[in-house]
Scaffold this motif. Structure first.
Motif, short mmCIF file in Angstrom:
data_model
loop_
_atom_site.label_atom_id
_atom_site.label_comp_id
_atom_site.label_asym_id
_atom_site.label_seq_id
_atom_site.Cartn_x
_atom_site.Cartn_y
_atom_site.Cartn_z
N TYR A 32 -6.35 -2.16 -2.86
CA TYR A 32 -6.54 -0.72 -2.57
C TYR A 32 -6.44 0.19 -3.79
O TYR A 32 -6.63 1.38 -3.66
CB TYR A 32 -5.53 -0.26 -1.52
N THR A 36 -8.09 4.16 -3.97
CA THR A 36 -7.05 5.19 -3.92
C THR A 36 -7.09 6.02 -5.21
O THR A 36 -7.05 7.25 -5.18
CB THR A 36 -5.66 4.55 -3.73
N THR A 54 -1.34 7.86 -8.12
CA THR A 54 -1.70 6.64 -7.37
C THR A 54 -0.51 5.69 -7.32
O THR A 54 -0.18 5.13 -6.27
CB THR A 54 -2.91 5.94 -8.04
N ALA A 57 1.93 7.01 -4.90
CA ALA A 57 1.47 6.84 -3.51
C ALA A 57 1.77 5.43 -3.02
O ALA A 57 2.21 5.24 -1.87
CB ALA A 57 -0.02 7.13 -3.42
N PHE A 58 1.55 4.44 -3.86
CA PHE A 58 1.86 3.05 -3.46
C PHE A 58 3.37 2.90 -3.19
O PHE A 58 3.77 2.26 -2.22
CB PHE A 58 1.41 2.07 -4.54
N ALA A 61 4.16 4.53 0.04
CA ALA A 61 3.59 3.77 1.17
C ALA A 61 4.43 2.53 1.45
O ALA A 61 4.77 2.25 2.60
CB ALA A 61 2.15 3.39 0.86
N TRP A 77 -4.29 5.56 5.57
CA TRP A 77 -2.94 6.14 5.47
C TRP A 77 -2.55 6.32 4.00
O TRP A 77 -2.05 7.36 3.60
CB TRP A 77 -1.97 5.19 6.19
N LEU A 78 -2.84 5.29 3.21
CA LEU A 78 -2.52 5.36 1.78
C LEU A 78 -3.30 6.49 1.10
O LEU A 78 -2.76 7.23 0.28
CB LEU A 78 -2.85 4.01 1.13
#
Lengths: 205, 254
Positions: A32, A36, A54, A57-58, A61, A77-78
């Motif tokens: 992903y 992303t 990014t 975000a990971f 998540a 969602w990510l």
């Protein structure tokens, strides 16, 4: 999103939820990262900041996986988490730095495109540029609707807004795209086939 | 070459553009980024809500601190000069503000869900096509056998005229019957606004027998005027036929 992708997400997410599996996290990261990053970069237009966001975000998540109800929606969602972080960053920074476009493969390198394919490719590129120019909140709903194929209610639930608001954001996004592409009203009629449409009648006097 | 063909903004084209956008990007997931993620995840007891650390921002803050210290030092030196009193000197307001950016503000951070400022979640909003109408006009309980009134709604979009409507369903076939609240709106304008409320632009308009037939998202719709008030029947799910809409209009919407 293809079926293979969904299977990967569900299996990998199950592994992640069952145990804090670093390998599974890495698999998701590799699967992903590009899309992303692309979504974040399109909002920020800054490579370094897009990388930081990014990455963040990971982390968020993976730490909040228990909030994700449907594993098949991990990608969407990510991208919501990432684009929200990017929007917040923009609000804080209140400025946008323009940088070079990201390297990407375009067209057919061996030059074997037919004329039809070449025209389509140019059209796609024009729409792609217009999508990049959308305001972040419109970009977000366009991506969720057309890339992740989410229903209006699903987008509303993910963004924590009302379906009616999603609806109006989508409508405005399409109108904005048409403006950016300098299309007339008739060309905004969205169909799956994209077939010819009759001209809109003039207003009654 | 491309200019010869008029561009149509189709859903397929948007999908294709996004597919190219996301899947052709040549930025591989870097090992160093993964290592940073892994090390962050390995830290015990950290919540998911701390702020991203930006090295560039840290450098900027350090530079501002240096400037502030330098200005402060200069100010002290100035005050200490013979013949100067404290009352003669003014600490520049900018300095105080500049010091302020050293403090992390909680307002900066918003949760990763980033709730929209303008909208609160409203679980009462049943239909994506409008808000429930608290004071509905009379809507017949059944338009045709099986086509039953589900709910009365207000079709509304900020800054545009709103319309009152009702959703009727028979199995998976649903349609909206809506009316303008004020007389005199041009029927084409009415149809434009309706498209705004229902998201999809109206297409394929054709005027015949005092009605405007058109499509919204590929489904048939029918608009007409009565006593200056506009009315519309539009399919929103399933496949109601145009003939069925005309039949309903002839029978019910007099």
């Amino acid at each position: 999103m293809n079926e293979e992708g969904k299977t990967l997400e569900q299996d990998t997410l199950r592994a992640l939820v069952n145990r804090n599996d670093s390998e599974a996290q890495r698999t998701l990261f590799e699967a992903y990262y590009r899309r992303t990053y692309a979504a974040v970069y399109n909002i920020l237009r800054r490579r370094e900041a897009a990388e930081d966001i990014t990455q963040d975000a990971f982390i968020r998540a993976f730490r909040n996986l228990d909030h994700l109800q449907d594993g098949a929606k991990f990608g969407a969602w990510l991208v919501v988490i990432a684009s929200n972080l990017a929007r917040n960053y923009l609000k804080r920074e209140k400025r946008i730095y323009l940088t070079d476009d990201l390297p990407s493969s375009q067209g057919n390198p061996d030059g074997s495109d037919t004329e039809e394919e070449a025209i389509r490719s140019l059209e796609t590129e024009r729409v792609r540029e217009a999508i990049r120019a959308l305001p972040p909140e419109q970009y977000q709903v366009i991506v969720l609707q057309y890339y992740y194929d989410l229903k209006m209610e699903e987008i509303a639930a993910m963004l924590k807004i009302r379906p009616g608001t999603v609806k109006s954001k989508l409508f405005r996004a399409r109108r904005r795209l048409a403006d950016l592409l300098e299309l007339d009203e008739e060309a905004v009629c969205l169909t799956d086939e994209g077939g010819d449409r009759e001209q809109w009648p003039k207003e009654e006097s | 070459m491309a200019e010869r063909r008029k561009l149509k903004l189709t859903e397929d084209l948007i999908r294709e553009a996004l597919k190219v956008e996301f899947e052709s990007i040549e930025i591989p997931p870097a090992d160093r980024i993964w290592r940073r993620i892994e090390s962050q995840l390995a830290k015990p007891g950290t919540s998911g809500r701390e702020r991203t650390f930006f090295w560039s921002r840290a450098a900027a803050v350090a530079a501002v601190c240096l400037v502030v210290v330098a200005i402060g030092g200069l100010g002290i030196w100035w005050i200490m000069q013979p013949g100067m009193s404290v009352a003669d000197s003014v600490v520049p307001a900018e300095s105080e503000e500049s010091v302020g950016i050293m403090e992390a503000s909680d307002e900066d951070w918003q949760s990763f869900e980033a709730p929209e400022n303008e909208i609160a979640d409203d679980s009462t909003a049943v239909s994506p096509f409008g808000e429930p109408d608290p004071d509905p006009p009379f809507w017949p309980p059944e338009l045709k056998p099986g086509l039953v009134l589900q709910e009365a709604i207000i079709l509304t979009t900020a800054g545009e005229p709103y319309y009152k409507g009702a959703i009727y369903c028979r199995g998976d076939i649903c349609l909206i019957w809506a009316r303008s609240e004020e007389a005199g709106e041009l029927i084409d304008r009415f149809i434009d606004h309706l498209g705004g409320h229902i998201v999809f632009p109206p297409c394929e308009r054709e005027k015949a027998n005092g009605m405007v037939q058109f499509t919204i998202d590929g489904r048939p719709a029918l608009a007409w005027q009565e006593d200056g008030f506009n009315q519309v029947l539009v399919g929103i799910s399933g496949s109601p036929s145009l003939e069925e809409l005309i039949e309903i209009k002839e029978k019910e919407a007099r």
